[in-house]
Design a protein around this motif. Structure first.
Motif, PDB file in Angstrom:
ATOM      1  N   ASP A  41       0.847  -1.180   0.000  1.00 15.72           N
ATOM      2  CA  ASP A  41       0.000   0.000   0.000  1.00 15.72           C
ATOM      3  C   ASP A  41       0.894   1.245   0.000  1.00 15.72           C
ATOM      4  O   ASP A  41       2.105   1.157   0.261  1.00 15.72           O
ATOM      5  N   TYR A  42       0.286   2.395  -0.266  1.00 15.83           N
ATOM      6  CA  TYR A  42       1.036   3.653  -0.314  1.00 15.83           C
ATOM      7  C   TYR A  42       0.282   4.722   0.465  1.00 15.83           C
ATOM      8  O   TYR A  42      -0.954   4.802   0.395  1.00 15.83           O
ATOM      9  N   TRP A  43       1.055   5.553   1.179  1.00 14.59           N
ATOM     10  CA  TRP A  43       0.459   6.664   1.921  1.00 14.59           C
ATOM     11  C   TRP A  43       1.396   7.855   1.897  1.00 14.59           C
ATOM     12  O   TRP A  43       2.568   7.748   2.255  1.00 14.59           O
ATOM     13  N   PRO A  66      -2.175   4.225   8.438  1.00 15.26           N
ATOM     14  CA  PRO A  66      -3.363   3.504   7.958  1.00 15.26           C
ATOM     15  C   PRO A  66      -3.354   2.036   8.378  1.00 15.26           C
ATOM     16  O   PRO A  66      -2.301   1.384   8.376  1.00 15.26           O
ATOM     17  N   TYR A 100      -4.198   2.775  -2.116  1.00 17.38           N
ATOM     18  CA  TYR A 100      -3.638   4.116  -1.970  1.00 17.38           C
ATOM     19  C   TYR A 100      -4.465   4.883  -0.939  1.00 17.38           C
ATOM     20  O   TYR A 100      -5.607   5.257  -1.194  1.00 17.38           O
ATOM     21  N   HIS A 101      -3.864   5.099   0.220  1.00 15.90           N
ATOM     22  CA  HIS A 101      -4.574   5.699   1.345  1.00 15.90           C
ATOM     23  C   HIS A 101      -4.613   7.225   1.216  1.00 15.90           C
ATOM     24  O   HIS A 101      -3.679   7.845   0.693  1.00 15.90           O
ATOM     25  N   SER A 102      -5.666   7.816   1.724  1.00 18.35           N
ATOM     26  CA  SER A 102      -5.850   9.269   1.637  1.00 18.35           C
ATOM     27  C   SER A 102      -4.850  10.003   2.525  1.00 18.35           C
ATOM     28  O   SER A 102      -4.484   9.531   3.604  1.00 18.35           O
ATOM     29  N   GLU A 103      -4.437  11.162   2.079  1.00 14.41           N
ATOM     30  CA  GLU A 103      -3.516  11.994   2.840  1.00 14.41           C
ATOM     31  C   GLU A 103      -4.170  12.511   4.128  1.00 14.41           C
ATOM     32  O   GLU A 103      -5.384  12.717   4.172  1.00 14.41           O
ATOM     33  N   THR A 106       0.307  10.726  -4.902  1.00 12.69           N
ATOM     34  CA  THR A 106      -0.477   9.480  -4.856  1.00 12.69           C
ATOM     35  C   THR A 106      -0.954   9.099  -6.246  1.00 12.69           C
ATOM     36  O   THR A 106      -0.883   7.923  -6.643  1.00 12.69           O
ATOM     37  N   ILE A 152       5.400   4.722   3.073  1.00 12.04           N
ATOM     38  CA  ILE A 152       4.987   6.060   3.503  1.00 12.04           C
ATOM     39  C   ILE A 152       5.987   7.068   2.945  1.00 12.04           C
ATOM     40  O   ILE A 152       7.169   7.048   3.296  1.00 12.04           O
ATOM     41  N   LEU A 176       3.321  -1.436   3.639  1.00 15.39           N
ATOM     42  CA  LEU A 176       2.961  -0.030   3.478  1.00 15.39           C
ATOM     43  C   LEU A 176       4.208   0.814   3.239  1.00 15.39           C
ATOM     44  O   LEU A 176       5.186   0.715   3.982  1.00 15.39           O
TER      45      LEU A 176
END
Length: 218
Positions: A35-37, A96, A64-67, A50, A104, A102
């Motif tokens: 995942d990405y943040w 997240p 893709y997690h929200s900022e 993102t 970051i 993940l």
């Protein structure tokens, strides 16, 4: 060891701005199918980092997690936040929840201010996760890389290693690695245009080193 079995959480930090953290993050996301943040996005809200990582990554596993903060101006977070009438607070950053690995990606360098009294490195320390340091060769990059390493070490922030991005300068890279004693995670070359195919290529090249280097931090 399969990194997909034990989820890996890594912070991607740069020795400054415009170092290539987003491309490096995309490579790591692809390599780990992570995942990405991006906790803070300053400016470019319609084409964010993102969005860039999402375009460059091929796998369908990554989320893709929200900022935590989306700031309208392409400035240092503290300045962009002031213009937007908000205050960045460390206790608003929560990693997240995910069963996946993940990645970051930080905004700017480690000593960039978030507000009037806290820096990006304070956020790194709060997250308590190991750091991949992205370095890029330019006049002064040795100084910036060694300072970034030193400030992390002064706060006992664990460093996985250094990922070099852009043009290769063997004398510079050899000195940095020898002086810091940190391993080289890999190198991302200078490309006219970064594509999904190139991201997949670099991800495959980095994966063996990641298997070895990340294990002590899991």
């Amino acid at each position: 060891m399969n990194l997909s079995v034990l989820p890996t959480k890594l912070v991607v930090a740069g020795i400054g701005t415009e170092i290539g953290k987003t491309v490096a993050s995309a490579v790591l996301v692809e390599a780990l199918q992570a995942d990405y943040w991006k906790p803070i996005q300053s400016g470019a809200l319609n084409d964010s980092d993102t969005d860039t990582v999402r375009r460059l990554v091929s796998n369908t596993t990554s989320y893709y997690h929200s900022e935590a903060y989306r700031l309208t101006q392409p400035l240092s977070p503290h300045a962009a936040a002031e213009i937007d009438g908000v205050t960045i607070e460390l206790d608003k950053f929560n990693v997240p929840q995910t069963h996946n690995s993940l990645i970051i990606e930080l905004a700017g360098g480690l000593m960039v201010p978030l507000n009037n009294h806290e820096l990006t490195i304070d956020l790194v320390q709060r997250l308590g996760l190991p750091v991949v340091l992205v370095s890029r060769n330019y006049l002064g990059s040795i100084n910036h890389t060694l300072l970034s390493v030193a400030v992390c070490q002064s706060r006992n922030i664990p460093l996985v290693g250094i990922l070099f991005n852009g043009p290769t300068v063997p004398a510079t890279e050899t000195f940095i690695l020898a002086y810091t004693g940190l391993p080289c995670i890999g190198r991302i070359g200078q490309e006219a245009q970064m594509t999904k195919e190139l991201i997949k290529k670099y991800a495959a090249e980095l994966l063996p080193a990641l298997h070895q280097l990340v294990e002590p931090f899991q």
